[in-house]
Design a protein around this motif. Structure first.
Motif, short mmCIF file in Angstrom:
data_model
loop_
_atom_site.label_atom_id
_atom_site.label_comp_id
_atom_site.label_asym_id
_atom_site.label_seq_id
_atom_site.Cartn_x
_atom_site.Cartn_y
_atom_site.Cartn_z
N VAL A 101 0.68 -1.46 -0.03
CA VAL A 101 0.09 -0.26 0.05
C VAL A 101 1.05 1.14 0.23
CG1 VAL A 101 -1.64 1.31 1.36
CG2 VAL A 101 -1.76 -1.00 1.00
N THR A 102 2.32 1.67 1.12
CA THR A 102 3.10 1.94 1.10
C THR A 102 3.17 3.11 -0.70
OG1 THR A 102 2.80 1.53 3.48
CG2 THR A 102 4.99 3.65 1.74
N ALA A 103 3.98 1.43 -1.23
CA ALA A 103 4.36 1.46 -2.01
C ALA A 103 3.66 2.33 -3.17
CB ALA A 103 5.10 0.37 -2.57
N PHE A 104 2.24 2.08 -3.90
CA PHE A 104 1.73 2.25 -4.35
C PHE A 104 0.59 3.53 -4.08
CE2 PHE A 104 0.81 -2.64 -4.95
CZ PHE A 104 1.78 -2.59 -5.41
N GLU A 105 1.35 3.99 -2.90
CA GLU A 105 0.83 5.57 -2.38
C GLU A 105 1.94 6.38 -2.61
OE1 GLU A 105 -2.16 4.79 1.62
OE2 GLU A 105 -0.01 5.37 0.76
N GLU A 106 2.57 5.57 -3.56
CA GLU A 106 4.09 6.75 -3.48
C GLU A 106 3.69 6.48 -4.61
OE1 GLU A 106 7.54 9.02 -3.29
OE2 GLU A 106 5.42 8.75 -2.41
N ALA A 107 3.63 5.45 -5.95
CA ALA A 107 3.74 5.65 -7.31
C ALA A 107 2.48 6.83 -7.58
CB ALA A 107 3.24 4.38 -7.53
N VAL A 108 1.29 6.96 -6.69
CA VAL A 108 0.06 7.88 -7.24
C VAL A 108 0.49 8.91 -6.73
CG1 VAL A 108 -1.42 6.26 -7.68
CG2 VAL A 108 -1.33 6.75 -5.53
N ARG A 109 0.86 9.55 -5.38
CA ARG A 109 1.48 10.98 -5.70
C ARG A 109 2.51 11.16 -6.36
NH1 ARG A 109 5.02 13.50 -3.38
NH2 ARG A 109 6.88 11.95 -3.37
N LEU A 110 3.33 10.54 -7.21
CA LEU A 110 4.23 10.86 -7.99
C LEU A 110 3.67 11.64 -9.37
CD1 LEU A 110 7.47 8.91 -6.68
CD2 LEU A 110 6.98 11.42 -6.38
N ASP A 111 2.57 10.78 -9.88
CA ASP A 111 1.67 10.29 -10.82
C ASP A 111 0.64 10.26 -10.37
OD1 ASP A 111 0.71 10.87 -13.53
OD2 ASP A 111 2.33 9.32 -14.56
N PRO A 112 -0.58 11.34 -9.97
CA PRO A 112 -1.80 11.24 -10.13
C PRO A 112 -2.33 10.78 -11.22
CG PRO A 112 -1.07 13.19 -9.54
CD PRO A 112 0.30 12.34 -9.75
N ASN A 113 -2.32 10.61 -12.61
CA ASN A 113 -3.26 9.79 -13.92
C ASN A 113 -2.13 8.30 -13.92
OD1 ASN A 113 -4.23 12.62 -14.09
ND2 ASN A 113 -2.34 13.50 -15.08
N PHE A 114 -1.30 8.06 -13.06
CA PHE A 114 -1.40 6.81 -13.23
C PHE A 114 -1.77 5.59 -13.16
CE2 PHE A 114 3.05 3.99 -12.30
CZ PHE A 114 2.40 3.52 -12.82
N ALA A 115 -3.10 5.29 -13.74
CA ALA A 115 -3.33 4.36 -13.70
C ALA A 115 -3.98 3.29 -13.01
CB ALA A 115 -5.11 4.54 -14.90
#
Length: 321
Positions: A101-115
Motif C-alpha cells: 500500500v505504501t509503495a503504490f501510494e507513493e506511485a500515485v503521489r508522484l503521478d496522479p494519472n498513473f491508472a
C-alpha cells in the motif's frame, strides 16, 4: 528497482518449462534507459510472437506498446509494490500488504494519472483490509478503484480489483466470478486473473474447476512459485497425489528460501503419504508468526503423530487459542 537502468544490456530468453529447452533467445545491443524502457518492452513482445509464429492482434499490440507513466520514479515505486505483494509465499492479510500500500501510494503521489498504480493500490488496500478488517481500508480501496476506472475505463486490472473486493470484503464469491465472466478472453492468458478465478471456485467448493484453472495459470507462467504453492494444495484436494508429488519436487528449485515451501511440502506428506513425522521435520524451523497457514498444518501433524512436545515447543499458547 533501484538499479541504474542504463547499465543493463537487454538479454531475454524463453524456455519450454516442460522440456527445459530454449525456444527463443536474443541479445539486444541497446541499453535499457528510462526513455526507451517501454519501447524495448514492445519490441521484445513482438520478437517473442514471431519466434512462436504468432501474430499479435491490434489489441495486444496496443497493450504492450502502452506507456503506463512517464514518471520513472512513480514506475519504480509501482514495481516495488508489485514485488512486495507478489513475492512467493506471501499470504493475504500479512504486513507485506501494508508495505505494498505504501509503495503504490507513493506511485500515485508522484503521478496522479498513473491508472495502473491506482488499480494496484486498490488491490493492495483490499488485501490489507484482511489484516484487521478496518472499514476505512476497504473504503479507501474503492476510492482508488474509482480513480483507476476514471483514468482508464475498462482496464483489466481494475476489474480484477473489483472482483477481489467482492471476494475479500463482501464475501460474494459467486458475484465476483460473474463479474469476470465477460472478461474471459482477457483473463485467459493472465496468471493473476486465473489464480483469482481458482480461489473463487475453491471457496464455492468447485475443487475440480479450481484445480484446472490453476493448471492453466501454470501454463501461462510455468516458473511462478506462487502457482506451485497453490497447486500442491489443490492437487491433494482432488486426490491427484501423483501431480502433487511432481509439484513438490519442482518447487524447492524455484523458491528454496520461501517459508511456505516447507509448509506445502509438509501438507503433501500429511495428505498424500500420511507421514506426520516427516511433516513435523519439515516444519521445525518454520516461523509460524509469518505463515499463518503453517499453524494448521503443524497442529494436524502433531495430532496425527501424537507429538505434544512438538506442538508445545513450536507453537505458543497464543497460537492455539
Amino acid at each position: 528497482p533501484d538499479t541504474d537502468l542504463a547499465s543493463i544490456p537487454v538479454l531475454r530468453a524463453m524456455i519450454d518449462a516442460a522440456a527445459d529447452e530454449h525456444m527463443w533467445a536474443e541479445t539486444y545491443d541497446k541499453d535499457l534507459t528510462p526513455n526507451n524502457l517501454f519501447d524495448v518492452q514492445a519490441e521484445l513482445a513482438g520478437a517473442i510472437a514471431r519466434a512462436l509464429e504468432r501474430q499479435l492482434s491490434a489489441a495486444e499490440l496496443a497493450l504492450v506498446s502502452e506507456v503506463p507513466t512517464e514518471n520513472m520514479a512513480a514506475y519504480n515505486a509501482y514495481l516495488q509494490g508489485l514485488q512486495t505483494y507478489e513475492e512467493p509465499g506471501i499470504y493475504v492479510g500479512t504486513p507485506e500488504d501494508r508495505e505494498a500500500v505504501t509503495a503504490f501510494e507513493e506511485a500515485v503521489r508522484l503521478d496522479p494519472n498513473f491508472a495502473l498504480a491506482w488499480a494496484a493500490l486498490a488491490t493492495a488496500r483490499i488485501r490489507a483490509y484482511c489484516c484487521d478488517y478496518e472499514p476505512e481500508q476497504s473504503a479507501a480501496a474503492l476510492e482508488a478503484l474509482d480513480r483507476a476506472r476514471e483514468l482508464q475505463p475498462g482496464m483489466l486490472e481494475s476489474e480484477l480489483a473489483w472482483a477481489e473486493y467482492l471476494y475479500r470484503v463482501k464475501n460474494e464469491y459467486g458475484l465476483a466470478l460473474e463479474t469476470l465472466e465477460p472478461l474471459r478472453d482477457q483473463v485467459a492468458g493472465n496468471a493473476r486473473a486465473l489464480q483469482l478465478i481458482a480461489w473463487l471456485n475453491r471457496r464455492l467448493g468447485h475443487y475440480d474447476v479450481a484445480y484446472r484453472t490453476l493448471q492453466a495459470a501454470l501454463e501461462t507462467e510455468p516458473r511462478n512459485p506462487s502457482i506451485y504453492l497453490h497447486l500442491i494444495h489443490y492437487a491433494w484436494l482432488v486426490h491427484d497425489c501423483r501431480a502433487a508429488a511432481d509439484y513438490v519436487d519442482r518447487l524447492p528449485s524455484l523458491a528454496p528460501e520461501v517459508r511456505a515451501t516447507r509448509v506445502r511440502e509438509a501438507e503433501y506428506e500429511l495428505e498424500c503419504n500420511g507421514d506426520a513425522k516427516r511433516a513435523i521435520d519439515l516444519l521445525r524451523n518454520v516461523d509460524f508468526s509469518r505463515d499463518v497457514s503453517g499453524i494448521g498444518v503443524a497442529i494436524q501433524a502433531a495430532w496425527m503423530a501424537r507429538d505434544d512436545e512438538f506442538l508445545l515447543s513450536r507453537l505458543g499458547t497464543e497460537d492455539l487459542v
